[in-house]
Design an enzyme around this catalytic site. Structure first.
Site, PDB file in Angstrom:
ATOM      1  N   SER A  53       0.838  -1.209   0.000  1.00  0.00           N
ATOM      2  CA  SER A  53       0.000   0.000   0.000  1.00  0.00           C
ATOM      3  C   SER A  53       0.866   1.250   0.000  1.00  0.00           C
ATOM      4  CB  SER A  53      -0.947  -0.003   1.205  1.00  0.00           C
ATOM      5  OG  SER A  53      -0.224  -0.234   2.396  1.00  0.00           O
ATOM      6  N   GLU A 122      -0.553 -12.407  -1.461  1.00  0.00           N
ATOM      7  CA  GLU A 122      -1.987 -12.459  -1.762  1.00  0.00           C
ATOM      8  C   GLU A 122      -2.340 -13.701  -2.574  1.00  0.00           C
ATOM      9  OE1 GLU A 122      -3.306  -8.822  -3.623  1.00  0.00           O
ATOM     10  OE2 GLU A 122      -2.372  -7.570  -2.074  1.00  0.00           O
ATOM     11  N   GLU A 189      -9.236  -9.799   4.113  1.00  0.00           N
ATOM     12  CA  GLU A 189      -9.550  -8.406   3.770  1.00  0.00           C
ATOM     13  C   GLU A 189     -10.888  -8.325   3.046  1.00  0.00           C
ATOM     14  OE1 GLU A 189      -6.505  -6.175   1.702  1.00  0.00           O
ATOM     15  OE2 GLU A 189      -7.837  -4.446   1.484  1.00  0.00           O
TER      16      GLU A 189
HETATM   17  O1  KIV Z   1      -0.334  -3.331   1.894  1.00  0.00           O
HETATM   18  C1  KIV Z   1      -1.171  -3.259   2.803  1.00  0.00           C
HETATM   19  O2  KIV Z   1      -1.337  -2.230   3.467  1.00  0.00           O
HETATM   20  C2  KIV Z   1      -1.981  -4.417   3.089  1.00  0.00           C
HETATM   21  C3  KIV Z   1      -3.151  -4.216   3.984  1.00  0.00           C
HETATM   22  C4  KIV Z   1      -4.236  -5.089   3.679  1.00  0.00           C
HETATM   23  C5  KIV Z   1      -2.802  -4.317   5.388  1.00  0.00           C
HETATM   24  O3  KIV Z   1      -1.726  -5.465   2.599  1.00  0.00           O
END
Ligand code: KIV
Length: 292
Positions: A53, A122, A189
């Protein structure tokens, strides 16, 4: 000799799993640099995630897809230099674990060499070979299912997942298969709270939720969201514990006003010259030779 400080031990995976088994909720936030790492550490969070993120939160991208290993390493290094007691986790960016097992081990191993204790990636069943290979290479893995931001195009945007029975069952199955492949924890999530509860109850490893309701073993939020540092409205699942953007932009507005009015800097905020140097400068400027 004991390596543990009884006051506040470095957070390890066995500690996290023990806390979760006792019913103690796990606290995780992101951090992207030494300032946010120091903030998270001062608050005593259990897990610091250097999240991909960073792409949308700090680097101005619209989603996480442009984030590379080089960008992640740069930010992970900054956080690792603060030597947090929280468990440090590196988030595997898009294409760092999609091109084969060897490439994935090399990239995840890079995070570990730089100071991370675990990585997150993921995806569900299709990631099992990579998860197994990382775990075999002594790299602890947190799975991440439900709304997976790197699937932005495939999901058609950021949408809550697992609302229909087919996808809800798939999420339950993915969680169990990730656990069986060796994930020490699974992040959920953007899924309904009731589904997150069922996943949590069906696993022996802890779950960490974001937009997944209150029944997970722990919670994660992006640190900028917790602190209200980003302008504009937050998503429904975020609770802002400060209005950081308003607070900080107001401080900067006052600074600008003081610079423009001459109120900053004051004498107290300036360095003084010794009297002898002042005299010498005066003489030099008036063209007379200087006498000590
Ligand atoms: O990159 C990120 O902030 C995440 C969030 C879901 C915590 O993967």
């Amino acid at each position: 000799m004991s390596h543990e400080s009884p006051a506040s031990p470095t957070v390890t995976i066995p500690l996290l799993q023990g806390w979760a088994a006792e019913g103690r909720k796990l606290v995780m936030t992101t951090a992207y640099d030494s300032v946010t790492a120091h903030l998270a550490e001062a608050a005593g969070v259990d897990i610091i995630l250097v999240g991909d993120s960073v792409g949308n939160v700090c680097l101005g991208f619209e989603n996480t897809l442009p984030v590379t290993m080089a960008m992640m390493n740069h930010h992970l290094d900054a956080v690792a230099r603060t030597k947090p007691k929280a468990m440090l986790m590196g988030d595997m960016p898009y294409l760092s674990y999609h091109l084969g097992v060897e490439d994935s081990i090399r990239n995840a191993g890079d995070f570990i060499r730089r100071g991370a204790a675990a990585v997150k990636l993921e995806g569900g069943a299709k990631r099992l070979p990579v998860v197994r290979a990382l775990v075999d290479a002594e790299i602890p893995v947190m799975g991440h299912i439900g709304l997976t931001p790197q699937s932005f195009h495939a999901m058609g945007g950021f949408k809550v997942q697992g609302r229909d029975s087919e996808h809800a069952v798939q999420i339950l199955e993915d969680a169990r298969r990730l656990q069986d492949a060796g994930c020490f924890s699974v992040l959920l999530e953007g899924i309904p709270a009731e589904l997150a509860r069922r996943v949590t109850e069906s696993l022996t490893v802890p779950t960490i939720g974001i937009g997944a309701g209150p029944h997970c073993s722990g919670q994660v939020l992006v640190i900028h969201d917790v602190l209200g540092l980003l302008p504009g409205k937050s998503p429904k699942f975020v609770r802002r514990y400060a209005e950081g953007f308003d607070l900080l932009s107001e401080a900067l507005r006052r600074y600008s006003e003081d610079v423009r009015s001459g109120a900053f800097p004051s004498d107290a905020e300036s360095y003084s010259l010794p009297a002898s140097t002042t005299r010498a400068l005066q003489q030099w400027q008036s063209g007379k030779p200087h006498q000590e």
